[in-house]
Scaffold this active site. Structure first.
Site, PDB file in Angstrom:
ATOM      1  N   ASP A  57       0.866  -1.168   0.000  1.00 63.52           N
ATOM      2  CA  ASP A  57       0.000   0.000   0.000  1.00 63.52           C
ATOM      3  C   ASP A  57       0.914   1.234   0.000  1.00 63.52           C
ATOM      4  OD1 ASP A  57      -2.316   1.683   0.623  1.00 63.52           O
ATOM      5  OD2 ASP A  57      -1.483   1.772   2.662  1.00 63.52           O
ATOM      6  N   ASP A  59      -0.279   5.052   1.069  1.00 64.41           N
ATOM      7  CA  ASP A  59      -0.580   6.006   2.132  1.00 64.41           C
ATOM      8  C   ASP A  59      -0.460   5.381   3.517  1.00 64.41           C
ATOM      9  OD1 ASP A  59      -1.225   8.454   0.753  1.00 64.41           O
ATOM     10  OD2 ASP A  59      -3.035   7.453   0.008  1.00 64.41           O
TER      11      ASP A  59
HETATM   12  N1  MG7 Z   1      -9.386   9.077   0.604  1.00 61.07           N
HETATM   13  C1  MG7 Z   1     -10.211   8.511  -0.280  1.00 61.07           C
HETATM   14  N2  MG7 Z   1     -10.857   9.469  -0.986  1.00 61.07           N
HETATM   15  C2  MG7 Z   1     -10.421  10.678  -0.563  1.00 61.07           C
HETATM   16  C3  MG7 Z   1     -10.699  12.025  -0.938  1.00 61.07           C
HETATM   17  O1  MG7 Z   1     -11.478  12.321  -1.821  1.00 61.07           O
HETATM   18  N3  MG7 Z   1     -10.024  12.980  -0.243  1.00 61.07           N
HETATM   19  C4  MG7 Z   1      -9.142  12.688   0.754  1.00 61.07           C
HETATM   20  N4  MG7 Z   1      -8.532  13.664   1.385  1.00 61.07           N
HETATM   21  N5  MG7 Z   1      -8.852  11.421   1.091  1.00 61.07           N
HETATM   22  C5  MG7 Z   1      -9.489  10.427   0.455  1.00 61.07           C
HETATM   23  O2  MG7 Z   1      -5.041   5.718   0.136  1.00 61.07           O
HETATM   24  C6  MG7 Z   1      -6.414   5.802   0.162  1.00 61.07           C
HETATM   25  C7  MG7 Z   1      -6.948   6.701   1.260  1.00 61.07           C
HETATM   26  O3  MG7 Z   1      -7.369   7.925   0.739  1.00 61.07           O
HETATM   27  C8  MG7 Z   1      -8.450   8.450   1.520  1.00 61.07           C
HETATM   28  C9  MG7 Z   1     -11.810   9.221  -2.045  1.00 61.07           C
HETATM   29  C10 MG7 Z   1      -9.014   7.304   2.319  1.00 61.07           C
HETATM   30  O4  MG7 Z   1      -8.888   7.604   3.690  1.00 61.07           O
HETATM   31  C11 MG7 Z   1      -8.156   6.114   1.928  1.00 61.07           C
HETATM   32  O5  MG7 Z   1      -7.738   5.318   3.010  1.00 61.07           O
HETATM   33 MG    MG Z   2      -2.881   3.098   3.620  1.00 63.46          MG
END
Ligand code: MG7
Ligand code: MG
Length: 320
Positions: A57, A59
């Site tokens: 993964d 993030d």
């Molecule tokens: N995550 C998912 N989405 C969004 C978004 O539109 N904005 C933000 N700030 N964060 C988002 O690696 C994926 C991570 O990205 C986040 C659609 C989710 O928390 C997810 O774990």
């Molecule tokens: Mg992650």
């Protein structure tokens, strides 16, 4: 299969014992079934680098969950969302989505099938918001560059070793691929053996048009979305797999590989440690609690590398 036989195999010269790997004996390193971990590590060491692959993964797995200076690391989506040139209402709307859906994502009580529906909604609405305006990717590079030092300690060394040993790395991200690639490039870890499968921005007639297909959300990032792609072949010939992630869904990133594969799952647990512990212990073979390093994967790779060096001391590939 008698006890004697298994003892004999464990007394073999070069058999690796869990007790002899300091990184796996740290207080914050938990294992549901240490014997299983030991067995897989020995398979990895015997099989060598040519059978290995890494699926990770991005993030909060390649980036830190917590930094030394306390500065929060944005997610790959967060990096995009903080770009100044985005339309006025964009940030507001995207934040509303975040506040609605993120608590659902990390809710330790909601069953996964129920979460999936919400996550599809979130990614879909996010893509719709990122549509209909011009956007210069140079701005994203500039934002991503600010966090090139927010990678887990040891990430450079790990990626260098993986590159040297020609071990393919699949970075599987449900985040924004453009941020992932940009950050990894600026951190000098985007080596030729690294492939990023993620959501990439789509442009149409010079305007942003959401994300390219297929949508990758946190619960569908597994082999099934790779099918037919160039990476599929590779993934299917490398049957020794280390999976790394910080979310429960990450544990299934190698789902779909042949049943004979050996998979070692490493989970980085940070949020709601107590409430999540049992689920993480069931999903991952190794659970690392508030570990902001790559020490464990590095240690495993070092074992594989050492044995490989012993067999091929002159860097030969075994055909000489
Ligand atoms: N995550 C998912 N989405 C969004 C978004 O539109 N904005 C933000 N700030 N964060 C988002 O690696 C994926 C991570 O990205 C986040 C659609 C989710 O928390 C997810 O774990
Ligand atoms: Mg992650």
């Amino acid at each position: 299969m008698g006890v004697t036989e298994s003892n004999e195999s464990q007394d073999r010269v070069g058999y690796v014992h869990i007790q002899d790997i300091p990184q796996l004996n740290q207080e914050h390193c938990r294992m549901r079934d240490p014997q299983r971990v030991e067995r897989i590590i020995n398979e990895f060491v015997c099989g060598g680098p040519e059978r290995m692959q890494i699926v990770s993964d991005f993030d909060y797995t390649i980036t830190k969950q917590r930094t030394d200076d306390g500065v929060a690391v944005p997610s790959s989506f967060g990096i995009f969302n903080s770009c100044k040139s985005l339309p006025d209402n964009f940030k507001e709307e995207i934040d509303k989505l975040f506040h609605k859906y993120h608590p659902i994502e990390i809710d330790p009580h909601m069953p996964i099938p129920e979460k999936v529906q919400y996550m599809i909604e979130w990614w879909t609405q996010s893509g719709k918001l990122a549509s209909g305006f011009a956007f210069d990717l140079a701005e994203l590079d500039q934002m991503a560059g600010q966090f090139r030092h927010a990678l887990r300690d040891g990430t450079h060394e790990l990626f260098q070793a993986l590159q040297r040993l020609r071990i393919p790395v699949l970075v599987f991200s449900a985040g924004l691929g453009n941020s992932v690639v940009s950050l990894m490039q600026q951190a000098n870890i985007m080596h030729p053996n690294v492939k990023v499968v993620s959501n990439f921005l789509r442009f149409r007639d010079g305007l942003l048009d959401g994300f390219q297909e297929p949508m990758i959300h946190i619960f569908n990032k597994n082999e099934t979305v790779l099918e037919g792609g160039e990476y599929y072949e590779l993934v299917h010939t490398r049957d020794h797999i280390i999976v790394m992630g910080d979310s429960l869904g990450d544990a299934d990133m190698a789902a779909g590989v042949p049943a004979s594969s050996h998979i070692l799952r490493i989970g980085f647990l940070f949020h709601h440690v107590e409430a999540n512990m049992e689920k993480y212990m069931n999903a991952f073979d190794i659970v690392l609690v508030d570990d902001q390093t790559m020490s464990v994967p590095q240690a495993l790779l070092a074992l594989i590398d050492n044995r490989h060096q012993m067999r091929h001391p002159h860097g030969s590939n075994g055909t000489a």
